[in-house]
Motif scaffolding. Structure first.
Motif, PDB file in Angstrom:
ATOM      1  N   THR A 162     -16.916 -19.703  11.241  1.00  0.00           N
ATOM      2  CA  THR A 162     -16.122 -20.167   9.779  1.00  0.00           C
ATOM      3  C   THR A 162     -14.912 -20.457  10.078  1.00  0.00           C
ATOM      4  O   THR A 162     -14.079 -19.744  10.787  1.00  0.00           O
ATOM      5  N   SER A 163     -14.383 -21.581   9.632  1.00  0.00           N
ATOM      6  CA  SER A 163     -13.104 -21.849   9.629  1.00  0.00           C
ATOM      7  C   SER A 163     -12.374 -21.510   8.537  1.00  0.00           C
ATOM      8  O   SER A 163     -10.891 -21.548   8.649  1.00  0.00           O
ATOM      9  N   ASP A 164     -12.781 -20.895   7.620  1.00  0.00           N
ATOM     10  CA  ASP A 164     -12.079 -20.173   6.512  1.00  0.00           C
ATOM     11  C   ASP A 164     -12.637 -18.950   6.086  1.00  0.00           C
ATOM     12  O   ASP A 164     -13.741 -18.695   6.175  1.00  0.00           O
ATOM     13  N   GLY A 165     -11.578 -18.035   6.011  1.00  0.00           N
ATOM     14  CA  GLY A 165     -11.956 -16.824   5.623  1.00  0.00           C
ATOM     15  C   GLY A 165     -11.822 -16.653   4.109  1.00  0.00           C
ATOM     16  O   GLY A 165     -11.172 -17.336   3.433  1.00  0.00           O
ATOM     17  N   CYS A 166     -12.256 -15.566   3.585  1.00  0.00           N
ATOM     18  CA  CYS A 166     -12.452 -15.475   1.992  1.00  0.00           C
ATOM     19  C   CYS A 166     -12.996 -14.138   1.686  1.00  0.00           C
ATOM     20  O   CYS A 166     -13.404 -13.415   2.630  1.00  0.00           O
ATOM     21  N   THR A 167     -12.289 -13.718   0.389  1.00  0.00           N
ATOM     22  CA  THR A 167     -12.661 -12.579  -0.369  1.00  0.00           C
ATOM     23  C   THR A 167     -13.532 -13.158  -1.434  1.00  0.00           C
ATOM     24  O   THR A 167     -13.127 -13.655  -2.215  1.00  0.00           O
ATOM     25  N   ILE A 168     -14.684 -12.400  -1.777  1.00  0.00           N
ATOM     26  CA  ILE A 168     -15.521 -12.743  -2.707  1.00  0.00           C
ATOM     27  C   ILE A 168     -15.722 -11.585  -3.682  1.00  0.00           C
ATOM     28  O   ILE A 168     -16.026 -10.454  -3.048  1.00  0.00           O
ATOM     29  N   LYS A 169     -15.436 -11.559  -5.116  1.00  0.00           N
ATOM     30  CA  LYS A 169     -15.542 -10.369  -5.843  1.00  0.00           C
ATOM     31  C   LYS A 169     -16.545 -10.968  -7.052  1.00  0.00           C
ATOM     32  O   LYS A 169     -16.616 -12.120  -7.399  1.00  0.00           O
ATOM     33  N   TYR A 170     -17.419  -9.904  -7.391  1.00  0.00           N
ATOM     34  CA  TYR A 170     -18.169 -10.055  -8.441  1.00  0.00           C
ATOM     35  C   TYR A 170     -18.359  -8.778  -9.326  1.00  0.00           C
ATOM     36  O   TYR A 170     -17.956  -7.661  -8.815  1.00  0.00           O
ATOM     37  N   ARG A 171     -18.720  -8.772 -10.529  1.00  0.00           N
ATOM     38  CA  ARG A 171     -18.889  -7.776 -11.524  1.00  0.00           C
ATOM     39  C   ARG A 171     -20.422  -7.455 -11.477  1.00  0.00           C
ATOM     40  O   ARG A 171     -20.880  -8.411 -11.771  1.00  0.00           O
ATOM     41  N   ASP A 172     -20.460  -6.193 -11.354  1.00  0.00           N
ATOM     42  CA  ASP A 172     -22.290  -5.904 -11.816  1.00  0.00           C
ATOM     43  C   ASP A 172     -22.212  -5.717 -13.139  1.00  0.00           C
ATOM     44  O   ASP A 172     -21.564  -5.646 -14.081  1.00  0.00           O
ATOM     45  N   ARG A 173     -23.643  -5.149 -13.416  1.00  0.00           N
ATOM     46  CA  ARG A 173     -23.916  -4.687 -14.947  1.00  0.00           C
ATOM     47  C   ARG A 173     -23.130  -3.648 -15.446  1.00  0.00           C
ATOM     48  O   ARG A 173     -22.987  -3.507 -16.698  1.00  0.00           O
ATOM     49  N   ASN A 174     -22.452  -2.722 -14.464  1.00  0.00           N
ATOM     50  CA  ASN A 174     -21.822  -1.686 -15.121  1.00  0.00           C
ATOM     51  C   ASN A 174     -20.388  -2.034 -15.371  1.00  0.00           C
ATOM     52  O   ASN A 174     -19.666  -1.068 -15.264  1.00  0.00           O
ATOM     53  N   ASN A 175     -20.173  -3.163 -14.919  1.00  0.00           N
ATOM     54  CA  ASN A 175     -18.648  -3.955 -14.811  1.00  0.00           C
ATOM     55  C   ASN A 175     -17.749  -3.429 -13.934  1.00  0.00           C
ATOM     56  O   ASN A 175     -16.378  -3.195 -14.025  1.00  0.00           O
ATOM     57  N   GLU A 176     -18.462  -2.980 -12.754  1.00  0.00           N
ATOM     58  CA  GLU A 176     -17.743  -2.486 -11.645  1.00  0.00           C
ATOM     59  C   GLU A 176     -17.351  -3.493 -10.609  1.00  0.00           C
ATOM     60  O   GLU A 176     -18.200  -4.516 -10.423  1.00  0.00           O
ATOM     61  N   GLU A 177     -16.456  -3.614  -9.995  1.00  0.00           N
ATOM     62  CA  GLU A 177     -16.010  -4.882  -9.339  1.00  0.00           C
ATOM     63  C   GLU A 177     -16.486  -4.783  -7.779  1.00  0.00           C
ATOM     64  O   GLU A 177     -16.345  -3.530  -7.286  1.00  0.00           O
ATOM     65  N   GLN A 178     -17.116  -5.350  -7.324  1.00  0.00           N
ATOM     66  CA  GLN A 178     -17.610  -5.445  -5.917  1.00  0.00           C
ATOM     67  C   GLN A 178     -16.889  -6.404  -5.019  1.00  0.00           C
ATOM     68  O   GLN A 178     -16.659  -7.525  -5.540  1.00  0.00           O
ATOM     69  N   GLU A 179     -16.639  -6.359  -3.849  1.00  0.00           N
ATOM     70  CA  GLU A 179     -16.153  -7.139  -2.839  1.00  0.00           C
ATOM     71  C   GLU A 179     -16.625  -7.283  -1.472  1.00  0.00           C
ATOM     72  O   GLU A 179     -17.009  -6.468  -1.026  1.00  0.00           O
ATOM     73  N   ILE A 180     -16.554  -8.606  -0.871  1.00  0.00           N
ATOM     74  CA  ILE A 180     -17.326  -9.069   0.224  1.00  0.00           C
ATOM     75  C   ILE A 180     -16.160  -9.799   0.782  1.00  0.00           C
ATOM     76  O   ILE A 180     -15.508 -10.646   0.423  1.00  0.00           O
ATOM     77  N   THR A 181     -15.696  -9.546   2.058  1.00  0.00           N
ATOM     78  CA  THR A 181     -14.829 -10.228   3.206  1.00  0.00           C
ATOM     79  C   THR A 181     -15.462 -10.966   4.273  1.00  0.00           C
ATOM     80  O   THR A 181     -16.224 -10.470   4.943  1.00  0.00           O
ATOM     81  N   ILE A 182     -15.127 -12.130   4.274  1.00  0.00           N
ATOM     82  CA  ILE A 182     -15.351 -12.992   5.393  1.00  0.00           C
ATOM     83  C   ILE A 182     -14.223 -13.195   6.304  1.00  0.00           C
ATOM     84  O   ILE A 182     -13.152 -13.835   5.752  1.00  0.00           O
ATOM     85  N   SER A 183     -14.200 -12.884   7.537  1.00  0.00           N
ATOM     86  CA  SER A 183     -13.200 -13.041   8.238  1.00  0.00           C
ATOM     87  C   SER A 183     -12.991 -14.450   8.888  1.00  0.00           C
ATOM     88  O   SER A 183     -13.956 -15.146   9.186  1.00  0.00           O
ATOM     89  N   VAL A 184     -11.929 -15.035   9.427  1.00  0.00           N
ATOM     90  CA  VAL A 184     -11.825 -16.376   9.979  1.00  0.00           C
ATOM     91  C   VAL A 184     -12.111 -16.379  11.264  1.00  0.00           C
ATOM     92  O   VAL A 184     -11.769 -15.561  12.274  1.00  0.00           O
ATOM     93  N   GLY A 185     -12.784 -17.706  11.784  1.00  0.00           N
ATOM     94  CA  GLY A 185     -13.117 -17.584  13.320  1.00  0.00           C
ATOM     95  C   GLY A 185     -14.114 -16.779  13.746  1.00  0.00           C
ATOM     96  O   GLY A 185     -14.307 -16.756  14.973  1.00  0.00           O
ATOM     97  N   THR A 186     -14.774 -15.763  13.050  1.00  0.00           N
ATOM     98  CA  THR A 186     -15.447 -14.740  13.476  1.00  0.00           C
ATOM     99  C   THR A 186     -16.706 -14.907  12.968  1.00  0.00           C
ATOM    100  O   THR A 186     -17.003 -15.612  12.099  1.00  0.00           O
ATOM    101  N   GLY A 187     -17.826 -13.856  13.500  1.00  0.00           N
ATOM    102  CA  GLY A 187     -19.067 -13.864  12.962  1.00  0.00           C
ATOM    103  C   GLY A 187     -18.850 -12.791  11.896  1.00  0.00           C
ATOM    104  O   GLY A 187     -19.873 -12.297  11.594  1.00  0.00           O
TER     105      GLY A 187
END
Length: 148
Positions: A118-143
Motif C-alpha cells: 500500500t502506498s497510502d496508510g489510513c484509518t477506517i472507523k465505523y459504528r456498529d449497531r450498538n453505536n460503538e465506534e470500531q477502528e482499523i488501521t492500515i500502515s504505509v508501505g507494509t503488509g
C-alpha cells in the motif's frame, strides 16, 4: 342443594397472574438484550476480519498479477470496492446497521502497487449497531493491517 357458581377471578388470583407475567417479561427482556449484545460483538469481529481479508486479498491479487490496484471506501453506500485496470473486481458491503464514519485516505481510497504494497496508510472507523465506534488501521508501505 342450591349452589352459586362463582364467575370471574379474585383479586389475589389477578395479582399473582400479573406478577408472574411481569417476571417472565423481565427475564425475556434481559435475555433479548444480552442476545443482541453478543450478536453485535460477533458481527463486529466478522466485519473486521472481512475488511482485513478484503484488503489482503486485493494486495495479493496485485502482487500475483503484477498490476496496480485501488481499494475504494464508499461512506455513502457503506461499501468497499477493489478496482484494477479500471475494472471493479470485488466488493464488500458492511452488515446492516453498520455505518462508515471516517476514512482518512486521499479520495477515500488506498492505492496498491504491483508488489502488493500500500502506498497510502489510513484509518477506517465505523459504528456498529450498538453505536460503538470500531477502528482499523492500515500502515504505509507494509503488509501490516491492525484492528484497534
Amino acid at each position: 342443594m342450591n349452589r352459586k357458581v362463582k364467575k370471574g377471578f379474585t383479586l389475589i388470583e389477578l395479582m399473582l397472574s400479573v406478577t408472574f407475567f411481569i417476571a417472565v417479561l423481565g427475564i425475556f427482556r434481559f435475555s433479548y438484550a444480552g442476545f443482541n449484545k453478543v450478536f453485535n460483538n460477533v458481527e463486529v469481529i466478522n466485519c473486521n476480519n472481512s475488511i482485513l481479508s478484503f484488503v489482503n486479498a486485493s494486495k495479493q491479487h496485485c502482487r500475483e498479477n503484477y498490476t496496480l490496484g485501488r481499494v475504494y471506501f464508499s461512506k455513502k453506500e457503506n461499501t468497499i470496492m477493489f478496482y484494477t485496470n479500471m475494472k471493479k473486481l470485488n466488493e464488500y458491503k458492511l452488515p446492516k446497521g453498520f455505518q462508515f464514519t471516517f476514512v482518512n485516505a486521499v479520495n477515500s481510497e488506498i492505492n496498491i502497487n504491483r508488489f502488493g504494497r500500500t502506498s497510502d496508510g489510513c484509518t477506517i472507523k465505523y459504528r456498529d449497531r450498538n453505536n460503538e465506534e470500531q477502528e482499523i488501521t492500515i500502515s504505509v508501505g507494509t503488509g501490516h493491517v491492525q484492528i484497534k
